[in-house]
Design a protein around this motif. Sequence first.
Motif, mmCIF file in Angstrom:
data_model
loop_
_atom_site.group_PDB
_atom_site.id
_atom_site.type_symbol
_atom_site.label_atom_id
_atom_site.label_comp_id
_atom_site.label_asym_id
_atom_site.label_seq_id
_atom_site.Cartn_x
_atom_site.Cartn_y
_atom_site.Cartn_z
ATOM 1 N N LEU A 1 47.552 38.298 38.266
ATOM 2 C CA LEU A 1 47.106 39.770 38.834
ATOM 3 C C LEU A 1 47.057 40.798 37.880
ATOM 4 C CD1 LEU A 1 46.177 41.243 41.231
ATOM 5 C CD2 LEU A 1 48.363 41.803 41.706
ATOM 6 N N ALA A 2 48.256 40.824 37.211
ATOM 7 C CA ALA A 2 48.412 42.065 36.091
ATOM 8 C C ALA A 2 47.355 41.769 35.020
ATOM 9 C CB ALA A 2 49.819 41.628 35.355
ATOM 10 N N ILE A 3 47.154 40.540 34.609
ATOM 11 C CA ILE A 3 45.960 40.361 33.428
ATOM 12 C C ILE A 3 44.701 41.010 33.906
ATOM 13 C CG2 ILE A 3 44.788 38.515 32.330
ATOM 14 C CD1 ILE A 3 47.547 36.974 32.134
ATOM 15 N N HIS A 4 44.221 40.545 35.380
ATOM 16 C CA HIS A 4 43.028 41.016 35.990
ATOM 17 C C HIS A 4 43.087 42.334 36.488
ATOM 18 C CE1 HIS A 4 40.723 37.354 35.483
ATOM 19 N NE2 HIS A 4 41.683 36.785 35.429
ATOM 20 N N VAL A 5 44.167 43.127 36.492
ATOM 21 C CA VAL A 5 44.246 44.616 36.836
ATOM 22 C C VAL A 5 43.502 45.073 35.350
ATOM 23 C CG1 VAL A 5 45.209 46.646 36.950
ATOM 24 C CG2 VAL A 5 45.612 44.688 38.571
ATOM 25 N N LEU B 1 48.604 50.153 35.634
ATOM 26 C CA LEU B 1 47.453 51.337 35.435
ATOM 27 C C LEU B 1 48.235 52.444 34.798
ATOM 28 C CD1 LEU B 1 45.736 51.204 39.050
ATOM 29 C CD2 LEU B 1 44.765 50.884 36.859
ATOM 30 N N ASP B 2 49.629 52.709 34.998
ATOM 31 C CA ASP B 2 50.828 53.482 34.360
ATOM 32 C C ASP B 2 50.590 53.149 32.878
ATOM 33 O OD1 ASP B 2 50.793 54.951 36.688
ATOM 34 O OD2 ASP B 2 53.117 54.118 37.026
ATOM 35 N N GLU B 3 50.613 51.782 32.613
ATOM 36 C CA GLU B 3 50.809 51.424 31.021
ATOM 37 C C GLU B 3 49.337 51.840 30.479
ATOM 38 O OE1 GLU B 3 51.580 47.272 30.563
ATOM 39 O OE2 GLU B 3 53.510 47.316 31.914
ATOM 40 N N LEU B 4 48.456 51.879 31.178
ATOM 41 C CA LEU B 4 47.159 51.735 30.621
ATOM 42 C C LEU B 4 46.644 53.326 30.625
ATOM 43 C CD1 LEU B 4 44.805 49.227 32.118
ATOM 44 C CD2 LEU B 4 45.867 49.426 29.872
ATOM 45 N N GLY B 5 47.579 54.370 31.070
ATOM 46 C CA GLY B 5 47.277 55.507 31.211
ATOM 47 C C GLY B 5 46.057 55.869 32.297
ATOM 48 N N ALA B 6 45.818 54.729 33.198
ATOM 49 C CA ALA B 6 44.695 55.131 34.003
ATOM 50 C C ALA B 6 45.588 55.563 35.374
ATOM 51 C CB ALA B 6 44.062 53.692 34.338
ATOM 52 N N GLY B 7 46.654 55.632 35.322
ATOM 53 C CA GLY B 7 47.455 55.973 36.610
ATOM 54 C C GLY B 7 47.300 57.278 36.866
ATOM 55 N N ASN C 1 36.174 46.295 32.706
ATOM 56 C CA ASN C 1 34.906 45.995 33.001
ATOM 57 C C ASN C 1 34.642 47.245 33.943
ATOM 58 O OD1 ASN C 1 34.877 43.606 32.238
ATOM 59 N ND2 ASN C 1 35.800 42.521 33.945
ATOM 60 N N GLY C 2 35.237 48.433 33.683
ATOM 61 C CA GLY C 2 34.527 49.584 34.507
ATOM 62 C C GLY C 2 35.011 49.812 35.919
ATOM 63 N N CYS C 3 35.992 49.208 36.307
ATOM 64 C CA CYS C 3 36.545 49.545 37.807
ATOM 65 C C CYS C 3 37.532 50.826 37.660
ATOM 66 C CB CYS C 3 37.358 48.406 38.085
ATOM 67 S SG CYS C 3 36.410 46.780 38.631
ATOM 68 N N THR C 4 37.093 51.711 38.694
ATOM 69 C CA THR C 4 37.857 52.781 38.657
ATOM 70 C C THR C 4 39.368 52.664 39.312
ATOM 71 O OG1 THR C 4 37.117 53.557 41.144
ATOM 72 C CG2 THR C 4 35.633 54.089 38.995
ATOM 73 N N VAL C 5 40.040 53.195 39.191
ATOM 74 C CA VAL C 5 41.194 53.354 39.969
ATOM 75 C C VAL C 5 41.302 53.183 41.482
ATOM 76 C CG1 VAL C 5 43.524 54.397 40.546
ATOM 77 C CG2 VAL C 5 42.767 54.622 38.360
ATOM 78 N N GLU C 6 40.287 53.978 42.155
ATOM 79 C CA GLU C 6 40.077 54.193 43.364
ATOM 80 C C GLU C 6 39.557 52.679 44.148
ATOM 81 O OE1 GLU C 6 37.934 56.844 46.849
ATOM 82 O OE2 GLU C 6 36.961 57.025 44.690
ATOM 83 N N GLU C 7 38.451 52.027 43.103
ATOM 84 C CA GLU C 7 38.108 50.922 43.599
ATOM 85 C C GLU C 7 39.241 49.623 43.428
ATOM 86 O OE1 GLU C 7 33.538 51.017 41.712
ATOM 87 O OE2 GLU C 7 35.133 50.855 40.448
#
Length: 143
Positions: free
Chosen positions: A81-85, A125-131, A91-97
């Motif tokens: 799951l972590a790998i696929h987040v 998401l936090d690691e990626l800065g997307a959070g 792949n362009g998914c937003t945090v909301e999606e």
Amino acid sequence: MSVTDAHPSRFEQGMATRREVLGAEHVERSMARVSDFSRPVQELVTEYCWGAVWTRDGLDRRTRSLINLGTLTALGRDHELAIHVRAAVTNGCTVEEIREALLQTAVYCGVPAAMQSFRIAEGVLDELGAGEQRDAEGRQGDE
């Protein structure tokens, strides 16, 4: 089966897709750890999962990523799951999606499974800065 036995173009397509979705560094690190024992399953996954399925035209990569998040939540496969987040973001998914896909799993897979997936996704998401894109509600709490 070995790399030479695998369908060469499908295997190579699979490696290319795998690198694009998961990141070349991740794939190279994974492949470097492959033993003689695990090599056949890695080749199978690369050829069929990444080369035959992920390359099909029927769904875009964003959609495939969201499906994976639901499936991996249902199966309780936290590492994957972590790998696929990460892949979903690539792949362009937003945090909301991502949040909505995981919220959907609460109904069909159960709240405990969804809560665990939310924790994992939030960490990634936090690691990626997307959070930082999360709304003003802040961090999701425990139940």
